[in-house]
Design a protein around this motif. Structure first.
Motif, PDB file in Angstrom:
ATOM      1  N   LYS A 137     -16.744  24.396   9.593  1.00 19.62           N
ATOM      2  CA  LYS A 137     -17.398  24.162  10.996  1.00 19.62           C
ATOM      3  C   LYS A 137     -16.937  22.700  11.100  1.00 19.62           C
ATOM      4  N   VAL A 138     -16.614  21.973  10.042  1.00 20.57           N
ATOM      5  CA  VAL A 138     -16.812  20.497  10.076  1.00 20.57           C
ATOM      6  C   VAL A 138     -15.256  20.423  10.584  1.00 20.57           C
ATOM      7  N   ALA A 139     -14.204  21.214  10.316  1.00 19.09           N
ATOM      8  CA  ALA A 139     -12.959  21.059  10.910  1.00 19.09           C
ATOM      9  C   ALA A 139     -12.872  21.079  12.354  1.00 19.09           C
ATOM     10  N   LYS A 140     -13.954  21.619  12.786  1.00 17.56           N
ATOM     11  CA  LYS A 140     -13.960  21.887  14.677  1.00 17.56           C
ATOM     12  C   LYS A 140     -14.707  20.844  15.186  1.00 17.56           C
ATOM     13  N   THR A 141     -15.075  19.708  14.432  1.00 20.26           N
ATOM     14  CA  THR A 141     -16.076  18.621  15.002  1.00 20.26           C
ATOM     15  C   THR A 141     -15.337  17.337  15.332  1.00 20.26           C
ATOM     16  N   TYR A 142     -15.879  16.294  15.873  1.00 19.10           N
ATOM     17  CA  TYR A 142     -15.562  14.994  16.063  1.00 19.10           C
ATOM     18  C   TYR A 142     -16.523  14.011  15.427  1.00 19.10           C
ATOM     19  N   GLY A 143     -16.315  12.830  14.884  1.00 18.54           N
ATOM     20  CA  GLY A 143     -17.018  11.897  14.505  1.00 18.54           C
ATOM     21  C   GLY A 143     -16.843  10.807  14.895  1.00 18.54           C
ATOM     22  N   LYS A 144     -17.972   9.803  15.111  1.00 18.39           N
ATOM     23  CA  LYS A 144     -18.067   8.387  15.677  1.00 18.39           C
ATOM     24  C   LYS A 144     -18.608   7.727  14.234  1.00 18.39           C
ATOM     25  N   VAL A 145     -17.643   6.723  13.855  1.00 20.34           N
ATOM     26  CA  VAL A 145     -18.015   5.988  12.864  1.00 20.34           C
ATOM     27  C   VAL A 145     -18.153   4.503  13.236  1.00 20.34           C
ATOM     28  N   ILE A 146     -19.256   3.849  12.641  1.00 14.24           N
ATOM     29  CA  ILE A 146     -19.184   2.528  12.790  1.00 14.24           C
ATOM     30  C   ILE A 146     -19.688   1.771  11.363  1.00 14.24           C
ATOM     31  N   HIS A 147     -18.779   0.704  11.052  1.00 16.36           N
ATOM     32  CA  HIS A 147     -19.099   0.286   9.610  1.00 16.36           C
ATOM     33  C   HIS A 147     -19.587  -1.294   9.907  1.00 16.36           C
ATOM     34  N   PHE A 148     -20.372  -1.569   8.837  1.00 14.14           N
ATOM     35  CA  PHE A 148     -21.215  -2.942   9.006  1.00 14.14           C
ATOM     36  C   PHE A 148     -20.782  -4.033   7.949  1.00 14.14           C
ATOM     37  N   TRP A 149     -20.167  -3.344   7.196  1.00  7.93           N
ATOM     38  CA  TRP A 149     -20.033  -4.304   5.722  1.00  7.93           C
ATOM     39  C   TRP A 149     -18.680  -4.072   5.244  1.00  7.93           C
ATOM     40  N   GLN A 150     -17.792  -4.906   5.305  1.00  6.96           N
ATOM     41  CA  GLN A 150     -16.349  -4.898   5.176  1.00  6.96           C
ATOM     42  C   GLN A 150     -15.911  -5.011   3.712  1.00  6.96           C
ATOM     43  N   VAL A 151     -16.622  -4.113   2.752  1.00  9.81           N
ATOM     44  CA  VAL A 151     -16.520  -4.392   1.196  1.00  9.81           C
ATOM     45  C   VAL A 151     -15.276  -4.229   0.673  1.00  9.81           C
ATOM     46  N   ASP A 152     -14.363  -3.917   1.709  1.00 10.53           N
ATOM     47  CA  ASP A 152     -12.784  -3.728   1.011  1.00 10.53           C
ATOM     48  C   ASP A 152     -11.919  -5.263   1.240  1.00 10.53           C
ATOM     49  N   ARG A 153     -12.658  -6.105   1.925  1.00 11.60           N
ATOM     50  CA  ARG A 153     -12.075  -7.416   1.990  1.00 11.60           C
ATOM     51  C   ARG A 153     -12.831  -8.368   0.856  1.00 11.60           C
ATOM     52  N   GLY A 154     -13.982  -7.531   0.194  1.00 10.72           N
ATOM     53  CA  GLY A 154     -14.728  -8.354  -1.103  1.00 10.72           C
ATOM     54  C   GLY A 154     -15.823  -9.153  -0.345  1.00 10.72           C
ATOM     55  N   ASP A 155     -16.165  -8.672   0.816  1.00  8.26           N
ATOM     56  CA  ASP A 155     -17.467  -9.366   1.395  1.00  8.26           C
ATOM     57  C   ASP A 155     -18.672  -8.635   0.279  1.00  8.26           C
ATOM     58  N   ASN A 156     -19.387  -9.897  -0.023  1.00  5.51           N
ATOM     59  CA  ASN A 156     -20.654  -9.414  -0.890  1.00  5.51           C
ATOM     60  C   ASN A 156     -21.865  -9.264   0.003  1.00  5.51           C
ATOM     61  N   LEU A 157     -21.868  -9.619   1.278  1.00  8.33           N
ATOM     62  CA  LEU A 157     -22.901  -9.416   2.155  1.00  8.33           C
ATOM     63  C   LEU A 157     -22.142  -8.831   3.466  1.00  8.33           C
ATOM     64  N   PRO A 158     -23.047  -8.179   4.337  1.00  6.60           N
ATOM     65  CA  PRO A 158     -22.546  -7.568   5.572  1.00  6.60           C
ATOM     66  C   PRO A 158     -22.219  -8.630   6.675  1.00  6.60           C
ATOM     67  N   LEU A 159     -21.087  -9.438   6.463  1.00  9.55           N
ATOM     68  CA  LEU A 159     -20.867 -10.486   7.537  1.00  9.55           C
ATOM     69  C   LEU A 159     -20.114  -9.950   8.777  1.00  9.55           C
ATOM     70  N   GLY A 160     -20.141 -10.485   9.838  1.00  9.83           N
ATOM     71  CA  GLY A 160     -19.113 -10.335  10.838  1.00  9.83           C
ATOM     72  C   GLY A 160     -19.710  -9.254  11.849  1.00  9.83           C
ATOM     73  N   LEU A 161     -18.973  -8.776  12.556  1.00  9.61           N
ATOM     74  CA  LEU A 161     -19.260  -7.839  13.746  1.00  9.61           C
ATOM     75  C   LEU A 161     -19.144  -6.395  13.128  1.00  9.61           C
TER      76      LEU A 161
END
Lengths: 238, 246
Positions: A137-161
């Motif tokens: 069923k999921v294969a037939k869906t669309y998703g909208k994702v917003i992230h608030f915390w850029q952990v991949d750049r090492g942020d230890n707090l949810p900074l920025g936009l």
């Protein structure tokens, strides 16, 4: 370039939780109404990348609940552990519902067909045959994702936009090391699952051309505005 | 392409339900139950409190909403909240709020601080409550929470009539004791009646929760000093790629 695998033990700055606080919060949890949260029934693993930068990829642990057959809402964490950081959210809609969205809105949404059929999107701990009943069923869906915390750049707090995120749409996008780490950790094989999922039909109408950013990147920008309601601004400063 | 302060395009009205969509099938219920039994869902189990409070849109402070926060504490100085528009099972996930102690807040650069709001007024005025938890139990923690700062992004503007989450995420601000930050009495009354509480009464009993004046300049509650709010624009750009897209 390899994908950055960020430590999933957060060094969120701060003192350890005091015992009194922990006990208090344990007590409150048992008395209160957790309606919307009790609906969260499944854990899905996948990868997201930034809407303007495919080279920055993030492991995304989704915890999802259904509002109805055609709409799911998910909390996204950077790990499946109790100390996981809440890094974003995702909404998942049926193809039918996606098609009713205004065209400019469609750009925010990504297709799930490739993620599911390639085996990369999976439900940890759930036997393949059972997972597949939902994932088809999921294969037939669309998703909208917003992230608030850029952990991949090492942020230890949810900074920025907030960041609009996108998902995998073809081979060659996902970093090999990220894929291998996931396979090893959960003892799964994406290749084997891909074969098992070959039977799945994807989107009835194919991937919509406006989805997945409409083929473009998406970035968020902050804009200062005059406070509304305008007529009361004067009152604040008198 | 889209902005948090602009009305999104139209959608078909359907039957008016928010979100629209067919009812869950029995099969899906069974799948869900099965998954739930097999998976541990640890981060969800760590949510330890439900907070009901109010928030206003940074770009339009006449738009005020009741919010339901499901809070997880990561350490003594940091909390993360999944925010819904109600506490029953139909609650829509409308955003995420992060809460930090003043100690952590003070380490943030000014440009970042502008996106945050203070909680002192919200708590001392009885707007922020833990429904069904006796005030006596909450009180000690409220003293700490009154000194915290929050950053709240709203991704579903239900109050605008959006039947699904449309457009760009919006920055939210907290209730304050001056004009644009004051929550409409009818909103408060409706909430108070539902939980059989009185925000006025709580204001009296919480009078001993002091919110100390800061000696450092703070950029939180940006609108209070500047009369300015923030909107988020989502713009099209070139995607930095490592493979063809899409």
């Amino acid at each position: 370039m390899e994908g950055e695998k960020v430590s999933t033990h957060p060094e969120v700055p701060g003192e350890p939780t005091q015992t009194s606080t922990a006990l208090l919060e344990k007590a409150t949890a048992t008395i209160q109404g957790f309606g919307p949260v009790n609906k969260i029934h499944q854990h899905l693993c996948a990868f997201h990348f930034y809407g303007h930068d495919m080279t920055r990829q993030v492991e995304a642990h989704h915890f999802c609940g259904h509002q109805n057959e055609e709409f799911r809402q998910c909390l996204i964490y950077d790990s499946p552990d109790g100390d996981a950081r809440l890094i974003g959210l995702e909404y998942i809609v049926s193809e039918e519902m996606f098609l009713t969205l205004p065209d400019e809105e469609k750009r925010f949404w990504h297709s799930h067909e490739f993620e599911v059929k390639s085996g990369v999107l999976f439900m940890p701990g759930v036997p393949g045959a059972i997972q597949r009943q939902d994932l088809e069923k999921v294969a037939k869906t669309y998703g909208k994702v917003i992230h608030f915390w850029q952990v991949d750049r090492g942020d230890n707090l949810p900074l920025g936009l907030p960041q609009v995120m996108m998902a995998l749409t073809r081979d060659g996008q996902l970093y090999d090391n990220l894929a291998q780490d996931m396979e090893k950790h959960y003892n799964v094989s994406f290749a084997a699952e891909r074969e098992n999922r070959a039977y799945m039909k994807g989107l009835a109408h194919g991937i919509h051309p406006m989805a997945n950013g409409g083929g473009k990147g998406l970035e968020t920008v902050l804009r200062e505005v005059d406070c509304k309601p305008v007529e009361s601004v004067a009152r604040v400063f008198v | 392409m889209a902005s948090s302060d602009k009305t999104p395009g139209a959608m078909p009205p359907g039957d008016g339900s928010v979100p629209p969509g067919k009812a869950m099938t029995v099969g899906q219920h069974i799948l869900d139950k099965g998954a739930q039994m097999l998976q541990t869902l640890k981060p969800i189990k760590k949510m330890s409190q439900h907070v009901c409070t109010f928030a206003v849109y940074s770009h339009d402070m006449s738009r005020q909403i009741e919010t339901h926060h499901y809070v997880t504490r990561l350490n003594q100085d940091f909390l993360q909240c999944a925010v819904y528009d109600s506490d029953d099972s139909t609650g829509r996930l409308i955003g995420v709020e992060y809460i930090v102690s003043d100690r952590i807040f003070d380490t943030l650069p000014p440009e970042e601080q502008k996106l945050w709001h203070s909680h002192g007024y919200e708590i001392t005025s009885g707007l922020w409550v833990n429904p069904r938890v006796p005030e006596m139990i909450q009180k000690s923690e409220l003293r700490d929470l009154a000194r915290t700062y929050g950053k709240f992004w709203c991704t579903w503007q239900v109050d605008r009539g959006d039947r699904v989450p449309l457009g760009a995420p919006a920055l939210m601000m907290s209730p304050q004791g001056v004009n644009m930050g004051m929550i409409k009495p009818e909103l408060i009354q409706k909430r108070d009646e539902k939980y059989n509480i009185s925000s006025d009464e709580l204001t009296r009993t919480r009078i001993d929760i002091g919110v100390p004046e800061s000696t450092n300049p703070k950029y939180a509650d940006y609108w209070m000093q500047t009369g300015k709010g923030f909107a988020i624009d989502v713009q099209r750009t070139e995607m930095k790629s490592r493979a063809p897209f899409p």
